[in-house]
Design an enzyme around this catalytic site. Structure first.
Site, short mmCIF file in Angstrom:
data_model
loop_
_atom_site.label_atom_id
_atom_site.label_comp_id
_atom_site.label_asym_id
_atom_site.label_seq_id
_atom_site.Cartn_x
_atom_site.Cartn_y
_atom_site.Cartn_z
N MET A 1 0.84 -1.20 0.00
CA MET A 1 0.00 0.00 0.00
C MET A 1 0.88 1.25 0.00
O MET A 1 0.70 2.15 -0.81
CB MET A 1 -0.88 0.04 1.27
CG MET A 1 -1.80 -1.13 1.47
SD MET A 1 -2.76 -0.98 3.00
CE MET A 1 -1.51 -1.27 4.24
N PRO B 1 6.58 6.02 -1.32
CA PRO B 1 7.49 7.03 -0.78
C PRO B 1 6.76 8.33 -0.43
O PRO B 1 7.08 8.98 0.56
CB PRO B 1 8.50 7.24 -1.92
CG PRO B 1 8.49 5.94 -2.67
CD PRO B 1 7.08 5.41 -2.56
N GLY B 2 5.73 8.67 -1.20
CA GLY B 2 5.03 9.94 -0.96
C GLY B 2 3.69 9.81 -0.27
O GLY B 2 2.99 10.80 -0.07
N GLU C 1 -5.90 -6.68 10.46
CA GLU C 1 -4.48 -6.33 10.56
C GLU C 1 -4.20 -5.66 11.91
O GLU C 1 -3.19 -5.93 12.56
CB GLU C 1 -4.13 -5.39 9.40
CG GLU C 1 -2.68 -5.01 9.39
CD GLU C 1 -2.31 -4.09 8.21
OE1 GLU C 1 -3.09 -4.00 7.25
OE2 GLU C 1 -1.24 -3.48 8.27
N ARG C 2 -5.12 -4.83 12.34
CA ARG C 2 -4.90 -4.09 13.59
C ARG C 2 -5.08 -4.99 14.80
O ARG C 2 -4.35 -4.87 15.80
CB ARG C 2 -5.81 -2.86 13.63
CG ARG C 2 -5.29 -1.85 12.62
CD ARG C 2 -6.20 -0.71 12.29
NE ARG C 2 -5.54 0.06 11.23
CZ ARG C 2 -6.14 0.90 10.41
NH1 ARG C 2 -7.44 1.10 10.52
NH2 ARG C 2 -5.45 1.54 9.49
N ARG D 1 19.45 -12.75 38.95
CA ARG D 1 20.52 -11.76 39.00
C ARG D 1 20.65 -11.17 40.41
O ARG D 1 19.65 -10.84 41.05
CB ARG D 1 20.21 -10.63 38.00
CG ARG D 1 21.16 -9.48 38.01
CD ARG D 1 22.42 -9.80 37.27
NE ARG D 1 23.28 -8.65 37.16
CZ ARG D 1 24.52 -8.70 36.68
NH1 ARG D 1 25.03 -9.85 36.27
NH2 ARG D 1 25.24 -7.61 36.61
N HIS E 1 16.71 -5.33 33.31
CA HIS E 1 17.82 -6.20 32.90
C HIS E 1 19.17 -5.48 33.00
O HIS E 1 20.21 -6.10 32.72
CB HIS E 1 17.64 -6.65 31.44
CG HIS E 1 16.74 -7.83 31.24
ND1 HIS E 1 15.37 -7.76 31.36
CD2 HIS E 1 17.01 -9.12 30.92
CE1 HIS E 1 14.84 -8.95 31.10
NE2 HIS E 1 15.81 -9.79 30.85
N GLY F 1 22.39 -3.51 31.88
CA GLY F 1 23.09 -3.45 30.59
C GLY F 1 22.73 -4.59 29.66
O GLY F 1 22.70 -4.41 28.43
C1 LIG Z 1 8.96 -1.99 9.30
C2 LIG Z 1 7.78 -1.47 8.54
C3 LIG Z 1 6.96 -2.38 7.88
C4 LIG Z 1 5.87 -1.92 7.12
N1 LIG Z 1 5.13 -2.83 6.41
C5 LIG Z 1 4.22 -2.37 5.50
C6 LIG Z 1 3.58 -3.27 4.60
O1 LIG Z 1 3.77 -4.49 4.66
N2 LIG Z 1 2.74 -2.75 3.67
C7 LIG Z 1 2.51 -1.41 3.56
O2 LIG Z 1 1.76 -1.02 2.68
N3 LIG Z 1 3.09 -0.53 4.43
C8 LIG Z 1 3.95 -0.98 5.37
N4 LIG Z 1 4.58 -0.10 6.22
C9 LIG Z 1 4.27 1.32 6.11
C10 LIG Z 1 3.50 1.90 7.30
O3 LIG Z 1 2.20 1.40 7.33
C11 LIG Z 1 3.60 3.43 7.18
O4 LIG Z 1 4.94 3.79 7.45
C12 LIG Z 1 2.64 4.15 8.11
O5 LIG Z 1 1.32 3.93 7.73
C13 LIG Z 1 2.91 5.66 8.15
O6 LIG Z 1 3.02 6.20 6.88
P1 LIG Z 1 4.27 7.17 6.54
O7 LIG Z 1 5.52 6.42 6.90
O8 LIG Z 1 4.14 7.64 5.15
O9 LIG Z 1 4.15 8.37 7.55
P2 LIG Z 1 3.32 9.72 7.31
O10 LIG Z 1 1.95 9.41 6.84
O11 LIG Z 1 4.14 10.65 6.49
O12 LIG Z 1 3.23 10.28 8.79
C14 LIG Z 1 4.28 11.04 9.43
C15 LIG Z 1 3.75 11.48 10.80
O13 LIG Z 1 2.60 12.32 10.62
C16 LIG Z 1 1.52 11.80 11.36
N5 LIG Z 1 0.26 12.04 10.64
C17 LIG Z 1 -0.02 11.81 9.34
N6 LIG Z 1 -1.28 12.14 9.08
C18 LIG Z 1 -1.84 12.59 10.23
C19 LIG Z 1 -3.13 13.08 10.63
N7 LIG Z 1 -4.13 13.16 9.76
N8 LIG Z 1 -3.32 13.46 11.92
C20 LIG Z 1 -2.30 13.37 12.82
N9 LIG Z 1 -1.06 12.92 12.51
C21 LIG Z 1 -0.84 12.53 11.25
C22 LIG Z 1 1.79 10.31 11.47
O14 LIG Z 1 1.09 9.73 12.55
C23 LIG Z 1 3.30 10.31 11.67
O15 LIG Z 1 3.59 10.56 13.02
C24 LIG Z 1 5.62 -0.54 7.04
C25 LIG Z 1 6.42 0.37 7.74
C26 LIG Z 1 7.50 -0.08 8.46
C27 LIG Z 1 8.38 0.92 9.15
#
Ligand SMILES: Cc1cc2nc3c(=O)[nH]c(=O)nc-3n(C[C@H](O)[C@H](O)[C@H](O)COP(=O)(O)OP(=O)(O)OC[C@H]3O[C@@H](n4cnc5c(N)ncnc54)[C@H](O)[C@@H]3O)c2cc1C
Length: 387
Positions: free
Chosen positions: A130, A133-134, A248-249, A274, A344, A346
């Site tokens: 899903m 990058p953007g 998922e949640r 310990r 724990h 160190g």
């Molecule tokens: C290890 C890892 C595994 C993952 N696995 C998957 C996967 O299998 N498939 C997949 O699709 N994605 C995956 N993700 C992506 C993950 O779901 C996203 O990183 C997450 O949903 C946040 O999106 P973002 O990184 O673009 O952050 P952003 O959306 O850019 O958010 C940046 C900050 O702004 C806050 N923010 C954004 N919008 C709002 C709002 N409306 N109100 C208040 N705060 C807000 C966020 O809470 C966050 O603190 C994974 C991420 C990681 C790190």
């Protein structure tokens, strides 16, 4: 507090999972996965053979048919996490809770027949793409497109942070098939490993879950045949995602509770053993108070999670309730893990110790599956009378 949601079948299944962990979730295996940045296929195949994955695949397609009874998946999480194998728990969760349900609930008959039997055995691994990058939280801001052409779609764009993304054979990919960002502008397509123009990209170097791959994916004019449109109909993608996100949640909430439970157990064992200043660490009043807090939090976590597991089984777990569980459980997990690392000393910071690895793994629980801020937004909007 004694838990009472498991019956004999769950406990018999627990024995099976424990035996699997004894054989496969060893320290040597974990070190191998950490070094490779992925769980090896042999382990996933062994899990399929043992019946530890594929729980949500219907029996007619070779699985256990336990999609609605998530208690079996909870047992897997509890045992695998207690074995100190968080990365393996992650890999299992992606297969059973993120990839398989899209096919079970929303796939066409042909898609189910083609993929589910081999997903149950671990021969075919799935991922869910899903995030881009953007666009993460704001999923309707994605830029990956699937343009209709004769016989299928041409997919262009990129995904990032995709769990199991490097090892997956099929990726349930969220794409734009229409204009604008109305819900019906999106679809889910199955992109297969080996399709021309599909690149699994590089594995990302993470804070935790070192043994479970997370990858960037890119799509350059990838031809995806019509038969790979999930559900066989365009414009359903957004609704399909919304349908599976509560599961998922819940899955993340269960993993958080299992990790808090494991942390408590490891820390009790450690502090009983310990010594400092001629006493066991658990004999200091501060340690006992801290452990009392942790033990109470773990009880509360299970009380909440267990209710949610039953609600899910009965088809009563709403999106808001799943959001509450996700943010509340992962924040309690974080507090518990932090306290347990501290107890724990160190050693709590040394990755040879499971508590240190679990601490690093836990951090992302508050980020993925929808950030905890977005979870509060879901709950808060409903409280404010908004949809
Ligand atoms: C290890 C890892 C595994 C993952 N696995 C998957 C996967 O299998 N498939 C997949 O699709 N994605 C995956 N993700 C992506 C993950 O779901 C996203 O990183 C997450 O949903 C946040 O999106 P973002 O990184 O673009 O952050 P952003 O959306 O850019 O958010 C940046 C900050 O702004 C806050 N923010 C954004 N919008 C709002 C709002 N409306 N109100 C208040 N705060 C807000 C966020 O809470 C966050 O603190 C994974 C991420 C990681 C790190």
């Amino acid at each position: 507090m004694e838990r009472d949601i498991y019956d004999e079948d769950h406990e018999a299944f627990r024995d099976l999972v424990r035996e699997f962990c004894r054989r496969h979730a060893t320290n040597a295996a974990r070190e191998r996965w950490d070094a490779a940045g992925e769980v090896d296929r042999a382990t996933m195949l062994a899990a399929g053979e043992a019946g530890v994955i594929g729980l949500s695949v219907p029996e007619e397609f070779g699985g256990a048919g336990m999609l609605q009874d998530f208690r079996f998946r909870a047992v897997v999480n509890e045992e695998v996490i207690a074995a100190g194998a968080g990365s393996l728990a992650g890999a299992f969760g992606i297969q059973d809770d993120l990839a398989v349900p899209y096919l079970v609930h929303m796939g066409t008959q042909a898609q189910k027949e083609k993929w589910l039997p081999r997903m149950a055995t671990g021969e075919v691994l799935g991922a869910l793409g899903m995030t881009e990058p953007g666009a993460g939280s704001d999923l309707r801001g994605i830029a990956t497109t699937a343009k209709k052409v004769d016989g299928g779609y041409l997919v262009n764009g990129a995904k990032t942070f995709i769990s199991s993304g490097a090892t997956a054979d099929i990726v349930v990919t969220f794409v734009k098939t229409g204009e604008g960002n109305r819900p019906d502008a999106f679809s889910l397509v199955l992109v297969e490993s080996g399709m021309a123009g599909f690149d699994h990209g590089k594995k990302l170097d993470k804070v935790g879950f070192h043994g479970h791959d997370t990858a960037e994916l890119s799509f350059s004019d990838v031809f995806v045949p019509d038969e790979n449109l999930i559900g066989g109909e365009e414009g359903l993608g957004f609704v399909q995602l919304m349908m599976n996100l509560p599961l998922e949640r819940l899955s993340i909430g269960v993993a958080a509770a299992a990790s808090a439970q494991a942390a408590l157990d490891w820390t009790l064992a450690y502090t009983r053993d310990r010594e400092a200043f001629g006493e066991r660490v658990i004999d200091f009043q501060h340690s006992r108070f801290a452990l009392a807090d942790v033990a109470t939090t773990v009880d509360a976590l299970w009380a909440y999670i267990d209710r949610a597991l039953l609600a899910y089984r009965d088809g009563r777990l709403t999106a808001e309730e799943a959001a509450k569980i996700k943010f509340w459980a992962t924040e309690r997990e974080w507090e518990v893990l932090d306290t347990c690392v501290q107890l724990h000393g160190g050693y709590g910071y040394i990755t040879e110790y499971p508590i240190a690895r679990a601490f690093a793994d836990a951090r992302v629980h508050r980020i993925y599956g929808g950030t905890n801020e977005i979870m509060r937004e879901i709950v808060g909007r409903r409280l404010a009378g908004k949809r």
